[in-house]
Design a protein around this motif. Structure first.
Motif, PDB file in Angstrom:
ATOM      1  N   GLN A  71      11.140 -60.516  30.808  1.00 24.16           N
ATOM      2  CA  GLN A  71      10.901 -59.098  30.532  1.00 24.16           C
ATOM      3  C   GLN A  71      12.142 -58.279  30.859  1.00 24.16           C
ATOM      4  O   GLN A  71      12.677 -58.369  31.968  1.00 24.16           O
ATOM      5  CB  GLN A  71       9.741 -58.525  31.349  1.00 24.16           C
ATOM      6  CG  GLN A  71       9.441 -57.104  30.872  1.00 24.16           C
ATOM      7  CD  GLN A  71       8.449 -56.336  31.717  1.00 24.16           C
ATOM      8  OE1 GLN A  71       8.659 -56.160  32.913  1.00 24.16           O
ATOM      9  NE2 GLN A  71       7.377 -55.891  31.098  1.00 24.16           N
ATOM     10  N   ASN A 224      -4.489 -55.731  29.360  1.00 21.71           N
ATOM     11  CA  ASN A 224      -4.125 -55.876  30.775  1.00 21.71           C
ATOM     12  C   ASN A 224      -4.725 -54.716  31.574  1.00 21.71           C
ATOM     13  O   ASN A 224      -4.856 -53.619  31.071  1.00 21.71           O
ATOM     14  CB  ASN A 224      -2.580 -55.871  30.888  1.00 21.71           C
ATOM     15  CG  ASN A 224      -2.082 -55.684  32.313  1.00 21.71           C
ATOM     16  OD1 ASN A 224      -1.396 -54.702  32.623  1.00 21.71           O
ATOM     17  ND2 ASN A 224      -2.402 -56.611  33.191  1.00 21.71           N
ATOM     18  N   GLY A 226      -6.808 -54.622  35.648  1.00 25.21           N
ATOM     19  CA  GLY A 226      -8.032 -54.652  36.446  1.00 25.21           C
ATOM     20  C   GLY A 226      -8.878 -55.914  36.352  1.00 25.21           C
ATOM     21  O   GLY A 226      -9.995 -55.934  36.870  1.00 25.21           O
ATOM     22  N   GLY A 246      -2.559 -59.470  36.426  1.00 20.97           N
ATOM     23  CA  GLY A 246      -1.511 -59.085  37.369  1.00 20.97           C
ATOM     24  C   GLY A 246      -1.862 -59.457  38.793  1.00 20.97           C
ATOM     25  O   GLY A 246      -1.765 -60.620  39.192  1.00 20.97           O
ATOM     26  N   ARG A 247      -2.323 -58.465  39.546  1.00 22.98           N
ATOM     27  CA  ARG A 247      -2.507 -58.652  40.995  1.00 22.98           C
ATOM     28  C   ARG A 247      -3.403 -59.816  41.374  1.00 22.98           C
ATOM     29  O   ARG A 247      -3.158 -60.494  42.369  1.00 22.98           O
ATOM     30  CB  ARG A 247      -3.029 -57.343  41.617  1.00 22.98           C
ATOM     31  CG  ARG A 247      -1.961 -56.276  41.668  1.00 22.98           C
ATOM     32  CD  ARG A 247      -2.535 -54.898  41.790  1.00 22.98           C
ATOM     33  NE  ARG A 247      -3.183 -54.467  40.550  1.00 22.98           N
ATOM     34  CZ  ARG A 247      -3.666 -53.250  40.346  1.00 22.98           C
ATOM     35  NH1 ARG A 247      -3.584 -52.351  41.303  1.00 22.98           N
ATOM     36  NH2 ARG A 247      -4.236 -52.932  39.201  1.00 22.98           N
TER      37      ARG A 247
HETATM   38  C1  FMN Z   1       3.925 -55.778  42.704  1.00 22.82           C
HETATM   39  C2  FMN Z   1       3.872 -55.398  41.257  1.00 22.82           C
HETATM   40  C3  FMN Z   1       5.027 -55.382  40.503  1.00 22.82           C
HETATM   41  C4  FMN Z   1       4.977 -55.056  39.133  1.00 22.82           C
HETATM   42  N1  FMN Z   1       6.116 -55.143  38.385  1.00 22.82           N
HETATM   43  C5  FMN Z   1       6.041 -54.991  37.022  1.00 22.82           C
HETATM   44  C6  FMN Z   1       7.145 -55.292  36.184  1.00 22.82           C
HETATM   45  O1  FMN Z   1       8.186 -55.752  36.636  1.00 22.82           O
HETATM   46  N2  FMN Z   1       6.995 -55.113  34.845  1.00 22.82           N
HETATM   47  C7  FMN Z   1       5.821 -54.661  34.285  1.00 22.82           C
HETATM   48  O2  FMN Z   1       5.723 -54.526  33.064  1.00 22.82           O
HETATM   49  N3  FMN Z   1       4.761 -54.388  35.060  1.00 22.82           N
HETATM   50  C8  FMN Z   1       4.837 -54.565  36.400  1.00 22.82           C
HETATM   51  N4  FMN Z   1       3.728 -54.392  37.165  1.00 22.82           N
HETATM   52  C9  FMN Z   1       2.454 -54.051  36.501  1.00 22.82           C
HETATM   53  C10 FMN Z   1       1.700 -55.337  36.130  1.00 22.82           C
HETATM   54  O3  FMN Z   1       2.444 -56.103  35.208  1.00 22.82           O
HETATM   55  C11 FMN Z   1       0.314 -54.996  35.533  1.00 22.82           C
HETATM   56  O4  FMN Z   1       0.516 -54.258  34.353  1.00 22.82           O
HETATM   57  C12 FMN Z   1      -0.534 -54.167  36.483  1.00 22.82           C
HETATM   58  O5  FMN Z   1      -0.510 -54.713  37.793  1.00 22.82           O
HETATM   59  C13 FMN Z   1      -1.989 -54.097  35.991  1.00 22.82           C
HETATM   60  O6  FMN Z   1      -2.561 -55.384  35.940  1.00 22.82           O
HETATM   61  P1  FMN Z   1      -3.611 -55.883  37.084  1.00 22.82           P
HETATM   62  O7  FMN Z   1      -4.636 -54.813  37.208  1.00 22.82           O
HETATM   63  O8  FMN Z   1      -4.148 -57.175  36.556  1.00 22.82           O
HETATM   64  O9  FMN Z   1      -2.810 -56.013  38.350  1.00 22.82           O
HETATM   65  C14 FMN Z   1       3.753 -54.705  38.531  1.00 22.82           C
HETATM   66  C15 FMN Z   1       2.590 -54.722  39.304  1.00 22.82           C
HETATM   67  C16 FMN Z   1       2.639 -55.074  40.643  1.00 22.82           C
HETATM   68  C17 FMN Z   1       1.352 -55.122  41.443  1.00 22.82           C
END
Ligand code: FMN
Length: 346
Positions: A71, A224, A226, A246-247
């Motif tokens: 990315q 994506n 939650g 993500g998380r």
């Molecule tokens: C620690 C952390 C770092 C992140 N870094 C990026 C990143 O480098 N690029 C990106 O597009 N999104 C980044 N995100 C967002 C995640 O890719 C994702 O869109 C977001 O956490 C929502 O997904 P989730 O609810 O499954 O966590 C980051 C999220 C977290 C928690």
């Protein structure tokens, strides 16, 4: 909407790009748990790729990590072109443009979610990326943005909200024929919220993403935001092509071992013990080239979440038990000292 039917496979699940999380050790560990999931790098700015030690940012080991998407964050087509050209020397499967990061550092530099304010610029960046490589070019963006228009200071605010605004953005960028759209189903608030708050406060709205796939079935859409469980993912797969996690991937890493069943239909019975045993040679190899045990053992932190022995596991992974060099010893202690019933659990 440009009717471009991408030939790329969208995996049922991918693990989101996450700065400070999805580094190459996290990916090597994740690959033990899931073979079919697309993994992402952390976001890397085009400027860093162009101006600094390329290997430091781009090195990865395909044998350990499998399919990985790089990315990048870019603010102009020239940098995007140069960065993708350099990345061509590495074996990434896809290259993704970040249009979702709300961080001031990124949006202040006219990158990330702030780019959504200028659909023509996003189109031009995507075209430049496509010109630089034959690999699939994908984009990750939000369902909307709300904030100051730093690209056009004459406007005081930029709001992209609701289905019509999302369509307008997508209609413009679809002309660049991105191979996949990963849509974080919440808006980005460009000022006043931290990146962390921006992942929690703006409400999730999956319906916009579902409607998009329904209205334009030929678009390759990944959702994506939650999702925490296999049943969350299964439900989403009835609407869209793929689900990005993500998380949950680091808060409950064992979940990854359930992902392949979604594509193969074969349930995994990999135990925590065999996961750790499979990770040992990688840790050994990396320690030999000077990688710290802290970095290597960080991805395993949640492996025993909620299971018997999780307290002891956490203690073993913390100083004074863990130090920069003793990763192997600590994994062996985990294998010896944790209750058999937890080690053999799947
Ligand atoms: C620690 C952390 C770092 C992140 N870094 C990026 C990143 O480098 N690029 C990106 O597009 N999104 C980044 N995100 C967002 C995640 O890719 C994702 O869109 C977001 O956490 C929502 O997904 P989730 O609810 O499954 O966590 C980051 C999220 C977290 C928690």
């Amino acid at each position: 909407m440009e009717k471009y039917i991408s030939q790329i496979q969208t995996p049922k699940v991918s693990i989101a790009p996450m700065v400070d999380k999805t580094h190459r050790h996290f990916r090597a560990f994740s690959r033990i748990l899931t073979k079919n999931t697309l993994l992402y790098t952390e976001m890397i700015s085009a400027q860093s790729i162009i101006n600094t030690d390329t290997d430091k940012h781009l090195f990865f080991n395909k044998k350990d990590e499998g399919s990985v998407a790089l990315q990048i964050a870019a603010c102009n087509p020239e940098d995007a072109f140069k960065a993708v050209k350099i990345a061509e020397n590495y074996d990434y499967d896809e290259i993704n443009l970040n249009c979702g990061c709300p961080s001031d550092r990124v949006s202040g530099n006219l990158m990330g979610a702030a780019l959504m304010a200028d659909k023509k610029l996003v189109f031009e960046i995507l075209i430049a990326m496509k010109e630089a490589t034959k690999k699939p070019i994908t984009i990750k963006h939000r369902i909307g943005i709300n904030g100051e228009d730093i690209l056009n200071p004459k406007n005081s605010k930029i709001i992209l909200e609701g289905y019509e605004d999302l369509l307008e953005f997508l209609e413009a960028i679809s002309k660049a024929r991105p191979d996949r759209y990963t849509i974080h189903a919440r808006s980005a608030i460009l000022k006043g919220l931290s990146p962390k708050e921006n992942r929690e406060i703006p409400p999730l709205d999956y319906t916009l993403v579902h409607k998009l796939k329904k209205d334009f079935p030929y678009l390759n859409i990944e959702i994506n935001g939650g999702f925490k469980t296999i049943s969350d993912i299964k439900e989403q797969l009835t609407y869209v092509d793929g689900v990005m996690i993500g998380r949950a991937s680091y808060e409950n890493c064992y979940l990854l071992s359930k992902f392949d069943e979604l594509s193969t239909g074969i349930a995994s019975n990999i135990t925590r013990k065999s996961i750790l045993e499979a990770y040992l040679p990688y840790v050994e190899k990396e320690l030999l080239i000077g990688t710290s045990s802290y970095a290597l053992l960080n991805p395993i932190q949640s492996l025993f979440l909620g299971e018997k022995g999780s307290k002891l596991f956490k203690q073993l992974l913390s100083p004074p038990n863990l130090n920069a060099r003793n990763g192997i010893e600590i994994i062996n202690r985990i294998l010896k000292e944790l209750p058999e019933e937890s080690l053999n659990l799947y």
